[in-house]
Design a protein around this motif. Structure first.
Motif, mmCIF file in Angstrom:
data_model
loop_
_atom_site.group_PDB
_atom_site.id
_atom_site.type_symbol
_atom_site.label_atom_id
_atom_site.label_comp_id
_atom_site.label_asym_id
_atom_site.label_seq_id
_atom_site.Cartn_x
_atom_site.Cartn_y
_atom_site.Cartn_z
ATOM 1 N N LEU A 76 0.821 -1.208 0.000
ATOM 2 C CA LEU A 76 0.000 0.000 0.000
ATOM 3 C C LEU A 76 0.858 1.264 0.000
ATOM 4 O O LEU A 76 0.564 2.231 -0.706
ATOM 5 N N LEU A 77 1.926 1.259 0.801
ATOM 6 C CA LEU A 77 2.825 2.421 0.829
ATOM 7 C C LEU A 77 3.491 2.636 -0.524
ATOM 8 O O LEU A 77 3.567 3.774 -1.026
ATOM 9 N N LEU A 78 3.954 1.551 -1.141
ATOM 10 C CA LEU A 78 4.595 1.682 -2.448
ATOM 11 C C LEU A 78 3.597 2.095 -3.520
ATOM 12 O O LEU A 78 3.944 2.845 -4.448
ATOM 13 N N ALA A 79 2.353 1.606 -3.411
ATOM 14 C CA ALA A 79 1.335 2.006 -4.379
ATOM 15 C C ALA A 79 1.019 3.492 -4.282
ATOM 16 O O ALA A 79 0.775 4.157 -5.296
ATOM 17 N N ALA A 80 1.038 4.022 -3.059
ATOM 18 C CA ALA A 80 0.824 5.466 -2.896
ATOM 19 C C ALA A 80 1.939 6.257 -3.559
ATOM 20 O O ALA A 80 1.699 7.281 -4.227
ATOM 21 N N VAL A 81 3.181 5.799 -3.397
ATOM 22 C CA VAL A 81 4.305 6.472 -4.048
ATOM 23 C C VAL A 81 4.209 6.339 -5.563
ATOM 24 O O VAL A 81 4.457 7.298 -6.313
ATOM 25 N N GLY A 82 3.844 5.148 -6.027
ATOM 26 C CA GLY A 82 3.697 4.958 -7.470
ATOM 27 C C GLY A 82 2.616 5.829 -8.074
ATOM 28 O O GLY A 82 2.776 6.358 -9.183
ATOM 29 N N HIS A 83 1.514 5.999 -7.350
ATOM 30 C CA HIS A 83 0.455 6.885 -7.842
ATOM 31 C C HIS A 83 0.934 8.331 -7.901
ATOM 32 O O HIS A 83 0.616 9.067 -8.853
ATOM 33 N N ALA A 84 1.698 8.759 -6.902
ATOM 34 C CA ALA A 84 2.218 10.125 -6.917
ATOM 35 C C ALA A 84 3.201 10.333 -8.068
ATOM 36 O O ALA A 84 3.209 11.394 -8.705
ATOM 37 N N ARG A 136 -20.978 4.670 -3.420
ATOM 38 C CA ARG A 136 -19.822 4.832 -4.300
ATOM 39 C C ARG A 136 -19.073 3.515 -4.386
ATOM 40 O O ARG A 136 -18.993 2.771 -3.422
ATOM 41 N N PRO A 137 -18.491 3.210 -5.550
ATOM 42 C CA PRO A 137 -17.713 1.973 -5.669
ATOM 43 C C PRO A 137 -16.426 2.062 -4.863
ATOM 44 O O PRO A 137 -15.855 3.139 -4.679
ATOM 45 N N LEU A 138 -15.970 0.916 -4.411
ATOM 46 C CA LEU A 138 -14.755 0.835 -3.601
ATOM 47 C C LEU A 138 -13.597 0.468 -4.502
ATOM 48 O O LEU A 138 -13.635 -0.545 -5.208
ATOM 49 N N GLY A 139 -12.548 1.299 -4.504
ATOM 50 C CA GLY A 139 -11.383 1.042 -5.337
ATOM 51 C C GLY A 139 -10.610 -0.172 -4.874
ATOM 52 O O GLY A 139 -10.740 -0.623 -3.727
ATOM 53 N N PRO A 140 -9.761 -0.744 -5.753
ATOM 54 C CA PRO A 140 -9.029 -1.965 -5.378
ATOM 55 C C PRO A 140 -8.056 -1.749 -4.233
ATOM 56 O O PRO A 140 -7.973 -2.570 -3.324
ATOM 57 N N LEU A 141 -7.313 -0.641 -4.246
ATOM 58 C CA LEU A 141 -6.370 -0.389 -3.166
ATOM 59 C C LEU A 141 -7.087 -0.050 -1.866
ATOM 60 O O LEU A 141 -6.631 -0.447 -0.779
ATOM 61 N N THR A 142 -8.220 0.659 -1.961
ATOM 62 C CA THR A 142 -9.004 0.925 -0.764
ATOM 63 C C THR A 142 -9.563 -0.365 -0.185
ATOM 64 O O THR A 142 -9.574 -0.568 1.035
ATOM 65 N N GLY A 143 -10.017 -1.249 -1.069
ATOM 66 C CA GLY A 143 -10.493 -2.552 -0.601
ATOM 67 C C GLY A 143 -9.391 -3.364 0.042
ATOM 68 O O GLY A 143 -9.609 -4.038 1.057
ATOM 69 N N LEU A 144 -8.176 -3.299 -0.539
ATOM 70 C CA LEU A 144 -7.044 -4.005 0.054
ATOM 71 C C LEU A 144 -6.712 -3.449 1.425
ATOM 72 O O LEU A 144 -6.450 -4.206 2.377
ATOM 73 N N GLY A 145 -6.734 -2.125 1.544
ATOM 74 C CA GLY A 145 -6.453 -1.518 2.843
ATOM 75 C C GLY A 145 -7.487 -1.878 3.887
ATOM 76 O O GLY A 145 -7.152 -2.201 5.033
ATOM 77 N N ALA A 146 -8.772 -1.854 3.499
ATOM 78 C CA ALA A 146 -9.826 -2.219 4.447
ATOM 79 C C ALA A 146 -9.718 -3.685 4.851
ATOM 80 O O ALA A 146 -9.865 -4.029 6.039
ATOM 81 N N LEU A 171 -11.430 11.264 1.463
ATOM 82 C CA LEU A 171 -11.324 9.870 1.834
ATOM 83 C C LEU A 171 -10.643 9.090 0.716
ATOM 84 O O LEU A 171 -10.688 9.494 -0.446
ATOM 85 N N PRO A 172 -10.016 7.961 1.018
ATOM 86 C CA PRO A 172 -9.329 7.203 -0.039
ATOM 87 C C PRO A 172 -10.326 6.517 -0.957
ATOM 88 O O PRO A 172 -11.473 6.253 -0.594
ATOM 89 N N GLY A 173 -9.853 6.210 -2.157
ATOM 90 C CA GLY A 173 -10.663 5.439 -3.080
ATOM 91 C C GLY A 173 -11.828 6.182 -3.685
ATOM 92 O O GLY A 173 -12.768 5.567 -4.187
ATOM 93 N N GLY A 174 -11.813 7.505 -3.669
ATOM 94 C CA GLY A 174 -12.908 8.262 -4.238
ATOM 95 C C GLY A 174 -14.198 8.165 -3.458
ATOM 96 O O GLY A 174 -15.290 8.274 -4.032
ATOM 97 N N LEU A 175 -14.114 7.970 -2.157
ATOM 98 C CA LEU A 175 -15.301 7.860 -1.318
ATOM 99 C C LEU A 175 -15.821 9.206 -0.844
ATOM 100 O O LEU A 175 -16.662 9.252 0.049
ATOM 101 N N GLY A 176 -15.312 10.291 -1.408
ATOM 102 C CA GLY A 176 -15.805 11.601 -1.018
ATOM 103 C C GLY A 176 -14.909 12.254 0.010
ATOM 104 O O GLY A 176 -13.702 11.992 0.083
#
Length: 351
Positions: A25-33, A274-284, A190-195
């Motif tokens: 998750l940490l690396l995915a955040a860096v990759g997204h940035a 709202r739909p739950l993103g894959p990384l948000t689902g992984l984090g949850a 919120l993460p994953g486009g949850l508003g």
């Protein structure tokens, strides 16, 4: 590790898995940035919300370290001068190694996905290395501090404070959602486009979760007192006294699990809209898995306290009935609290 029992190896495997998921998750955040340089705030939001799974993973590593050091030191370690006083250090080192192994697994998976999806792109080596060693260092340090600290016996002293914090948190959430409006640009995404939510609502969530964690040992102790009350038999007395004795060890992880479960119930309001993103689902999923594994680890460690009864030739049927009765009572006490707090915490999100 070669001499460890299967249950001990399973605990360490859980630590490796939790570290791998958190590191990914940490690396995915860096990759997204790196992939979206035009929107740096989105990467910071993703990285900030990774603190929640990071905290639950550290909590799991500390619980595993506490359970592992409950076993007797190996005679070979004692002969080498590493007696019981060195067990916390050895447990901390073992925890750090397990977390580091999980971080390496996360790095391999991240590089594989990155090459498949975005091609070979330059990565900040120093930043990646820093993120990967955060969990091993924090987990090892937390384990060492927790094992060096004296364990206090269970009292119900934290129950009133926990109830007060939970009530204050719910009051802050309701007040912030119904009678105040956040200023423009101050809402927390919120993460994953949850508003987004108001900062006061997040403060209310933190207070509510802290109250549940603080009240956990008191609630478990209260369940044990109920079991041992009203002329108990042997099974009820054994189950009740065990709950009261192990309330401090088991209550805090169960309080964390209640806080996460109530937050999950409240989050279903957002998930339904709202739909739950894959990384948000992984984090949850990682947060739920870590908190559940921590509670199970603490319960397993407390079950080792009944080995004395087994050595005294206590009937296995009595021990099984007492364990089942403890489980039912804990569920009966904590499940309504979790459901009520989750429903009340969902009120600010329903608007």
């Amino acid at each position: 590790m070669r001499r460890a029992r299967p249950l001990s190896l399973l605990r360490r495997l859980l630590v490796v898995a939790a570290s791998a998921g958190t590191g990914f998750l940490l690396l995915a955040a860096v990759g997204h940035a790196l992939g979206h340089p035009q929107d740096p705030s989105a990467g910071l939001v993703r990285l900030a919300w990774c603190v929640v799974p990071l905290a639950t993973a550290v909590h799991l590593t500390v619980a595993v370290a506490q359970t592992e050091t409950g076993e007797r030191a190996h005679p070979g370690l004692v002969a080498a001068g590493l007696g019981r006083s060195w067990l916390p250090v050895l447990a901390a080192v073992s925890t750090g190694v397990s977390c580091l192994l999980g971080s390496l697994v996360a790095l391999g998976v991240f590089l594989w996905f990155r090459e498949r999806l975005a091609g070979v792109l330059p990565l900040p080596v120093a930043g990646i290395a820093t993120l990967l060693v955060v969990l091993p260092l924090v987990g090892a340090a937390g384990s060492l501090l927790a094992l060096r600290r004296r364990r206090r016996a269970a009292t119900v002293a934290g129950l009133p404070w926990g109830v007060a914090l939970t009530a204050a948190g719910l009051a802050v959430e309701v007040y912030a959602s119904r009678w105040t409006r956040p200023a423009a640009g101050t809402a927390l995404p919120l993460p994953g486009g949850l508003g987004a939510i108001a900062p006061a609502v997040l403060v209310g969530w933190v207070l509510t979760a802290s109250g549940l964690v603080l009240a956990g040992p008191g609630l478990v102790h209260f369940g044990g007192r109920l079991l041992a009350a009203f002329r108990p038999g042997a099974v009820r007395l054994l189950a009740g006294r065990t709950l009261q004795t192990q309330a401090a060890r088991v209550g805090r992880p169960l309080g964390v699990l209640c806080a996460v479960a109530s937050a999950a119930l409240a989050a279903t309001v957002l998930h339904s809209a709202r739909p739950l993103g894959p990384l948000t689902g992984l984090g949850a999923a990682l947060v739920l898995a870590c908190t559940t594994a921590t509670a199970c680890t603490a319960a397993t460690g407390s079950a080792q306290a009944c080995e004395v009864l087994e050595e005294l030739a206590a009937p296995a049927r009595v021990l099984r009935l007492a364990a089942l009765l403890r489980l039912l009572v804990v569920l009966a006490v904590l499940a309504p609290v979790t459901w009520a707090v989750g429903q009340l915490a969902a009120l600010p999100l329903a608007r």
